[in-house]
Design a protein around this motif. Structure first.
Motif, PDB file in Angstrom:
ATOM      1  N   ALA A   4      -2.497 -14.195  23.161  1.00  0.00           N
ATOM      2  CA  ALA A   4      -2.570 -15.138  24.276  1.00  0.00           C
ATOM      3  C   ALA A   4      -4.008 -15.586  24.531  1.00  0.00           C
ATOM      4  O   ALA A   4      -4.272 -16.767  24.799  1.00  0.00           O
ATOM      5  N   LEU A   5      -4.961 -14.645  24.449  1.00  0.00           N
ATOM      6  CA  LEU A   5      -6.362 -14.985  24.697  1.00  0.00           C
ATOM      7  C   LEU A   5      -6.905 -15.959  23.666  1.00  0.00           C
ATOM      8  O   LEU A   5      -7.613 -16.919  24.009  1.00  0.00           O
ATOM      9  N   VAL A   6      -6.595 -15.729  22.401  1.00  0.00           N
ATOM     10  CA  VAL A   6      -7.075 -16.625  21.342  1.00  0.00           C
ATOM     11  C   VAL A   6      -6.536 -18.027  21.557  1.00  0.00           C
ATOM     12  O   VAL A   6      -7.273 -19.021  21.477  1.00  0.00           O
ATOM     13  N   SER A   7      -5.253 -18.136  21.843  1.00  0.00           N
ATOM     14  CA  SER A   7      -4.640 -19.442  22.061  1.00  0.00           C
ATOM     15  C   SER A   7      -5.277 -20.173  23.243  1.00  0.00           C
ATOM     16  O   SER A   7      -5.610 -21.354  23.154  1.00  0.00           O
ATOM     17  N   SER A   8      -5.471 -19.448  24.345  1.00  0.00           N
ATOM     18  CA  SER A   8      -6.021 -20.055  25.547  1.00  0.00           C
ATOM     19  C   SER A   8      -7.482 -20.459  25.385  1.00  0.00           C
ATOM     20  O   SER A   8      -7.869 -21.605  25.653  1.00  0.00           O
ATOM     21  N   MET A   9      -8.308 -19.516  24.905  1.00  0.00           N
ATOM     22  CA  MET A   9      -9.748 -19.783  24.836  1.00  0.00           C
ATOM     23  C   MET A   9     -10.086 -20.808  23.768  1.00  0.00           C
ATOM     24  O   MET A   9     -10.980 -21.639  23.954  1.00  0.00           O
ATOM     25  N   PHE A  10      -9.383 -20.785  22.638  1.00  0.00           N
ATOM     26  CA  PHE A  10      -9.652 -21.790  21.614  1.00  0.00           C
ATOM     27  C   PHE A  10      -9.309 -23.181  22.119  1.00  0.00           C
ATOM     28  O   PHE A  10     -10.084 -24.133  21.939  1.00  0.00           O
ATOM     29  N   SER A  11      -8.158 -23.317  22.772  1.00  0.00           N
ATOM     30  CA  SER A  11      -7.760 -24.620  23.304  1.00  0.00           C
ATOM     31  C   SER A  11      -8.752 -25.119  24.345  1.00  0.00           C
ATOM     32  O   SER A  11      -9.159 -26.290  24.329  1.00  0.00           O
ATOM     33  N   TYR A  12      -9.173 -24.235  25.246  1.00  0.00           N
ATOM     34  CA  TYR A  12     -10.058 -24.634  26.341  1.00  0.00           C
ATOM     35  C   TYR A  12     -11.458 -24.971  25.832  1.00  0.00           C
ATOM     36  O   TYR A  12     -12.032 -26.021  26.199  1.00  0.00           O
ATOM     37  N   GLN A  13     -12.003 -24.096  24.984  1.00  0.00           N
ATOM     38  CA  GLN A  13     -13.375 -24.304  24.524  1.00  0.00           C
ATOM     39  C   GLN A  13     -13.495 -25.493  23.587  1.00  0.00           C
ATOM     40  O   GLN A  13     -14.508 -26.198  23.585  1.00  0.00           O
ATOM     41  N   MET A  14     -12.484 -25.723  22.784  1.00  0.00           N
ATOM     42  CA  MET A  14     -12.531 -26.830  21.833  1.00  0.00           C
ATOM     43  C   MET A  14     -11.945 -28.114  22.419  1.00  0.00           C
ATOM     44  O   MET A  14     -11.903 -29.133  21.728  1.00  0.00           O
ATOM     45  N   THR A  15     -11.496 -28.039  23.680  1.00  0.00           N
ATOM     46  CA  THR A  15     -10.833 -29.170  24.357  1.00  0.00           C
ATOM     47  C   THR A  15      -9.808 -29.822  23.434  1.00  0.00           C
ATOM     48  O   THR A  15      -9.726 -31.042  23.311  1.00  0.00           O
ATOM     49  N   ASN A  70      -5.723 -30.077  21.800  1.00  0.00           N
ATOM     50  CA  ASN A  70      -4.331 -29.953  22.170  1.00  0.00           C
ATOM     51  C   ASN A  70      -3.945 -28.473  22.107  1.00  0.00           C
ATOM     52  O   ASN A  70      -4.325 -27.774  21.161  1.00  0.00           O
ATOM     53  N   VAL A  71      -3.214 -27.999  23.099  1.00  0.00           N
ATOM     54  CA  VAL A  71      -2.942 -26.567  23.157  1.00  0.00           C
ATOM     55  C   VAL A  71      -2.176 -26.079  21.925  1.00  0.00           C
ATOM     56  O   VAL A  71      -2.231 -24.890  21.575  1.00  0.00           O
ATOM     57  N   TRP A  72      -1.476 -26.979  21.241  1.00  0.00           N
ATOM     58  CA  TRP A  72      -0.753 -26.582  20.033  1.00  0.00           C
ATOM     59  C   TRP A  72      -1.712 -26.165  18.925  1.00  0.00           C
ATOM     60  O   TRP A  72      -1.342 -25.360  18.060  1.00  0.00           O
ATOM     61  N   VAL A  73      -2.924 -26.710  18.957  1.00  0.00           N
ATOM     62  CA  VAL A  73      -3.940 -26.268  17.987  1.00  0.00           C
ATOM     63  C   VAL A  73      -4.285 -24.804  18.247  1.00  0.00           C
ATOM     64  O   VAL A  73      -4.364 -23.983  17.328  1.00  0.00           O
ATOM     65  N   GLY A  74      -4.475 -24.470  19.526  1.00  0.00           N
ATOM     66  CA  GLY A  74      -4.750 -23.087  19.889  1.00  0.00           C
ATOM     67  C   GLY A  74      -3.593 -22.169  19.532  1.00  0.00           C
ATOM     68  O   GLY A  74      -3.796 -21.037  19.072  1.00  0.00           O
ATOM     69  N   VAL A  75      -2.362 -22.649  19.710  1.00  0.00           N
ATOM     70  CA  VAL A  75      -1.180 -21.856  19.353  1.00  0.00           C
ATOM     71  C   VAL A  75      -1.166 -21.565  17.854  1.00  0.00           C
ATOM     72  O   VAL A  75      -0.885 -20.439  17.417  1.00  0.00           O
ATOM     73  N   GLY A  76      -1.495 -22.575  17.054  1.00  0.00           N
ATOM     74  CA  GLY A  76      -1.532 -22.391  15.603  1.00  0.00           C
ATOM     75  C   GLY A  76      -2.624 -21.438  15.161  1.00  0.00           C
ATOM     76  O   GLY A  76      -2.410 -20.570  14.305  1.00  0.00           O
ATOM     77  N   VAL A  77      -3.808 -21.589  15.754  1.00  0.00           N
ATOM     78  CA  VAL A  77      -4.912 -20.680  15.430  1.00  0.00           C
ATOM     79  C   VAL A  77      -4.557 -19.256  15.831  1.00  0.00           C
ATOM     80  O   VAL A  77      -4.835 -18.296  15.104  1.00  0.00           O
ATOM     81  N   SER A  78      -3.915 -19.117  16.985  1.00  0.00           N
ATOM     82  CA  SER A  78      -3.506 -17.791  17.446  1.00  0.00           C
ATOM     83  C   SER A  78      -2.537 -17.136  16.464  1.00  0.00           C
ATOM     84  O   SER A  78      -2.630 -15.941  16.188  1.00  0.00           O
ATOM     85  N   LEU A  79      -1.613 -17.923  15.912  1.00  0.00           N
ATOM     86  CA  LEU A  79      -0.667 -17.378  14.933  1.00  0.00           C
ATOM     87  C   LEU A  79      -1.400 -16.850  13.707  1.00  0.00           C
ATOM     88  O   LEU A  79      -1.113 -15.742  13.230  1.00  0.00           O
ATOM     89  N   LEU A  80      -2.372 -17.609  13.214  1.00  0.00           N
ATOM     90  CA  LEU A  80      -3.130 -17.179  12.036  1.00  0.00           C
ATOM     91  C   LEU A  80      -3.929 -15.906  12.330  1.00  0.00           C
ATOM     92  O   LEU A  80      -3.953 -14.971  11.517  1.00  0.00           O
ATOM     93  N   VAL A  81      -4.578 -15.875  13.490  1.00  0.00           N
ATOM     94  CA  VAL A  81      -5.390 -14.712  13.849  1.00  0.00           C
ATOM     95  C   VAL A  81      -4.513 -13.474  14.023  1.00  0.00           C
ATOM     96  O   VAL A  81      -4.841 -12.381  13.531  1.00  0.00           O
ATOM     97  N   THR A  82      -3.379 -13.643  14.704  1.00  0.00           N
ATOM     98  CA  THR A  82      -2.503 -12.496  14.965  1.00  0.00           C
ATOM     99  C   THR A  82      -1.908 -11.951  13.671  1.00  0.00           C
ATOM    100  O   THR A  82      -1.858 -10.731  13.467  1.00  0.00           O
ATOM    101  N   LEU A  83      -1.474 -12.840  12.779  1.00  0.00           N
ATOM    102  CA  LEU A  83      -0.951 -12.392  11.484  1.00  0.00           C
ATOM    103  C   LEU A  83      -2.034 -11.698  10.665  1.00  0.00           C
ATOM    104  O   LEU A  83      -1.749 -10.735   9.939  1.00  0.00           O
ATOM    105  N   THR A  84      -3.262 -12.153  10.810  1.00  0.00           N
ATOM    106  CA  THR A  84      -4.378 -11.508  10.103  1.00  0.00           C
ATOM    107  C   THR A  84      -4.583 -10.081  10.612  1.00  0.00           C
ATOM    108  O   THR A  84      -4.857  -9.171   9.828  1.00  0.00           O
ATOM    109  N   ILE A  85      -4.453  -9.898  11.924  1.00  0.00           N
ATOM    110  CA  ILE A  85      -4.580  -8.539  12.486  1.00  0.00           C
ATOM    111  C   ILE A  85      -3.487  -7.634  11.919  1.00  0.00           C
ATOM    112  O   ILE A  85      -3.731  -6.482  11.547  1.00  0.00           O
ATOM    113  N   GLY A  86      -2.256  -8.153  11.864  1.00  0.00           N
ATOM    114  CA  GLY A  86      -1.162  -7.369  11.299  1.00  0.00           C
ATOM    115  C   GLY A  86      -1.408  -7.029   9.836  1.00  0.00           C
ATOM    116  O   GLY A  86      -1.182  -5.885   9.406  1.00  0.00           O
TER     117      GLY A  86
END
Length: 346
Positions: free
Chosen positions: A92-103, A105-121
């Protein structure tokens, strides 16, 4: 005795009762427990059977069940993930902060969050297979690192322990529809997480029961060395299981974000134990190689009925943890008995 008589005798010996197969199912104990809990609160909590109350119960169950399903598959594969709770918050933090800091579309943050979370797994699975350390140690380390990163990065970027609101950003309404909307059925609202939960149970059950990957999961959980000896891709299977947990964390994290549009960096600690409890109550053995996705769903449902039933009955919520602990012990004993019965009928 003639050959024909001997054959008939053998066939009679091999005949099994129609009840033996259902009695050997790993989710049997959890289904019995769920029925008992339902009847209990239906009797002691006047509002428990109301449609709105049942909707609340299903929502509480779904928020646990989304994670309990992949955690159950991981446990069937013989491993644990103690980082699952904080991984939800990280997503949730990655999705929110990426979208906000990069201004963006929130879907970009959602996509980045998916990549980051899968990388952690994938990191958890890779470290497990490369170091041969117990999954308890590997994921405990990941848990501590993510806990520190969640708090540290949130304070560094936003200056506080919570993220900035993204409710006014482009794409937020559509993302909320996907991850946090409410569907009205018969005048009663049901959270979309219930559909996510049921879909994950269906997919996980199909994988376990109908695919070669499901056979690999059971084989790795039963005896990974023997599985490797017969050609099972143990490394790939274990990494895939951890990435499955990460996917569940991503879905849960997006629901958390788009339900409240801000995220507290300290959330999620301790939830990993609840996911494991739901899986164990649902029939998964701590030792691996046994369990089902349906059982984990029933375990999550028991959690939802208990947590909300105590509220509807207007009891002191302090008793909830006691009740959950008692259910865990009883379910573990019952699961062990069912497993022995199943092995005795083979």
């Amino acid at each position: 005795m003639s050959v024909t008589q001997a054959k008939d005798a053998d066939e009679r010996i091999l005949q099994t009762s129609p009840l033996r197969k259902p009695l050997s199912r790993p989710e049997l104990g959890s289904v019995v427990g769920a029925i008992a809990v339902f009847v209990f609160f239906a009797f002691f909590a006047d509002s428990f059977l109301n449609a709105a109350s049942l909707s609340t119960v299903l929502y509480a169950a779904s928020t646990i069940g989304i994670m309990a399903v992949p955690v159950a598959l991981l446990m069937i594969g013989g491993e644990f993930d103690l980082s699952a709770g904080v991984m939800v918050t990280s997503s949730a933090l990655v999705s929110s902060m990426f979208s906000y800091q990069m201004t963006a579309n929130v879907w970009v943050g959602v996509g980045v969050s998916l990549l980051v979370t899968l990388t952690i797994g994938a990191f958890n699975g890779f470290m497990l297979t490369r170091t041969r350390l117990p999954s308890f140690i590997i994921t405990l380390g990941t848990f501590l690192m993510l806990t520190g990163l969640n708090l540290g990065f949130t304070k560094l970027i936003d200056g506080t322990v919570s993220t900035k609101t993204i409710a006014d950003m482009e794409g937020f309404p559509s993302a909320r529809d996907v991850f946090a909307s409410t569907l009205t059925l018969g005048g009663v609202g049901f959270k979309i997480t219930i559909l996510w939960w049921l879909a994950l149970v269906a997919v996980a059950s199909w994988i376990l029961l109908r695919t070669r990957a499901g056979n690999w999961i059971f084989a790795v959980g039963g005896n990974k060395d023997a599985a490797r000896a017969v050609g099972v891709p143990v490394t790939r299977t274990r990494i895939g299981l951890y990435m499955g947990v990460a996917f569940g964390a991503w879905v849960s994290g997006q629901h958390l974000l788009f339900s409240y549009d801000v995220v507290q960096s300290g959330e999620g600690v301790g939830n990993e134990l609840i996911y494991i409890i739901a899986a164990v109550i649902g029939g998964c053995l701590i030792t691996g190689g046994y369990g089902s996705a349906v059982g984990s769903a029933v375990g999550a449902l028991i959690f939802g009925m208990t947590s909300k039933g105590i509220v509807f009955a207007e009891w002191n919520p302090d008793w909830f943890k006691f009740f959950l602990g008692a259910m865990l012990l009883l379910a573990t004993l019952l699961n062990a008995w069912v497993r022995k019965r199943a092995e005795a009928t083979k």
